[in-house]
Motif scaffolding. Structure first.
Motif, PDB file in Angstrom:
ATOM      1  N   ASP A  66      -3.152   2.057  -1.676  1.00  0.00           N
ATOM      2  CA  ASP A  66      -2.627   3.098  -2.557  1.00  0.00           C
ATOM      3  C   ASP A  66      -1.572   2.541  -3.506  1.00  0.00           C
ATOM      4  OD1 ASP A  66      -0.253   2.881  -1.102  1.00  0.00           O
ATOM      5  OD2 ASP A  66      -0.489   4.784  -0.088  1.00  0.00           O
ATOM      6  N   THR A  67      -1.091   3.375  -4.413  1.00  0.00           N
ATOM      7  CA  THR A  67      -0.121   2.948  -5.419  1.00  0.00           C
ATOM      8  C   THR A  67       1.243   2.647  -4.824  1.00  0.00           C
ATOM      9  OG1 THR A  67       0.471   5.251  -5.884  1.00  0.00           O
ATOM     10  CG2 THR A  67      -1.230   4.252  -7.269  1.00  0.00           C
ATOM     11  N   LEU A  68       1.517   3.137  -3.629  1.00  0.00           N
ATOM     12  CA  LEU A  68       2.815   2.929  -2.980  1.00  0.00           C
ATOM     13  C   LEU A  68       2.840   1.674  -2.112  1.00  0.00           C
ATOM     14  CD1 LEU A  68       3.393   6.640  -1.939  1.00  0.00           C
ATOM     15  CD2 LEU A  68       4.249   5.465  -3.976  1.00  0.00           C
ATOM     16  N   GLY A  69       1.735   0.932  -2.090  1.00  0.00           N
ATOM     17  CA  GLY A  69       1.673  -0.295  -1.297  1.00  0.00           C
ATOM     18  C   GLY A  69       1.103  -0.100   0.093  1.00  0.00           C
ATOM     19  N   GLY A  70       0.686   1.098   0.428  1.00  0.00           N
ATOM     20  CA  GLY A  70       0.088   1.353   1.734  1.00  0.00           C
ATOM     21  C   GLY A  70      -1.307   0.751   1.816  1.00  0.00           C
ATOM     22  N   ARG A  71      -1.666   0.329   3.018  1.00  0.00           N
ATOM     23  CA  ARG A  71      -2.970  -0.295   3.237  1.00  0.00           C
ATOM     24  C   ARG A  71      -3.482   0.115   4.605  1.00  0.00           C
ATOM     25  NH1 ARG A  71      -4.969  -4.952   5.733  1.00  0.00           N
ATOM     26  NH2 ARG A  71      -6.668  -5.966   4.617  1.00  0.00           N
TER      27      ARG A  71
END
Length: 185
Positions: A120-125
């Motif tokens: 995602d755009t927030l760096g979540g994976r």
């Protein structure tokens, strides 16, 4: 009927989810019990070998317990859950969470162990087995609806093909299940 069901029929026959409900992997508990059974079976076999050979020591018992615990951690399934705008995967060593309404990429890793990687755009994976989505229509529905929002919002830069492959697999397995139940296969 508003009981324990996460999915209820929609207007066109497709599943519609209540936005306030969290959807979980339905098969997680069975897989967790299976992992525990395999770990306990290994522990019992190792203790029987030590008992049969007559050289069981407390240090070996600690080693066997450690090996059994390691096997459990390796076999322990990740618990996948999803709500409106998010998907989480919780394992014995931590939780990974991704905002599905802010997806940047979706990759399908094909190989010995198939994996779907969401970013995602927030760096979540989050990395998960696509079979979890196939076995749980509610999880797939949440992910596909939010991925569509990401694509419409312009944040999903790559991954439409990967989602399409998962959708084809789900459709194929659903059709096979219908044929099997109806006696046509």
């Amino acid at each position: 009927m508003e009981g324990r069901d996460d999915v209820r029929p929609g207007a066109a026959g497709a599943p519609a989810l209540r936005p306030d409900r969290t959807v979980y992997d339905r098969h997680w508990a069975a897989e967790l019990h299976s992992a525990a059974r395999w770990a306990l079976a290994l522990l019992a076999a190792l203790f029987l070998l030590d008992w049969g050979s007559g050289d069981g020591t407390p240090w070996r018992a600690v080693l066997w317990c450690g090996l059994s615990a390691l096997l459990f951690v390796l076999l322990c399934p990740r618990r996948v859950s999803a709500g409106t705008g998010w998907l989480a995967s919780r394992g014995p060593l931590g939780t990974h969470r991704v905002r599905t309404d802010l997806l940047v990429s979706v990759r399908f890793l094909d190989g010995v162990a198939r994996r779907l990687v969401l970013r995602d755009t927030l760096g979540g994976r989050v990395e998960l087995d696509p079979q979890v989505l196939t076995d749980n229509p509610g999880l797939w529905y949440r992910l596909s609806e939010d991925a569509r929002k990401s694509a419409d919002g312009g944040t999903l830069l790559c991954g439409a093909g990967a989602l399409h492959r998962v959708q084809e697999r789900i459709d194929r397995e659903t059709a096979l299940a219908v044929f099997k139940v109806s006696g046509m296969r």
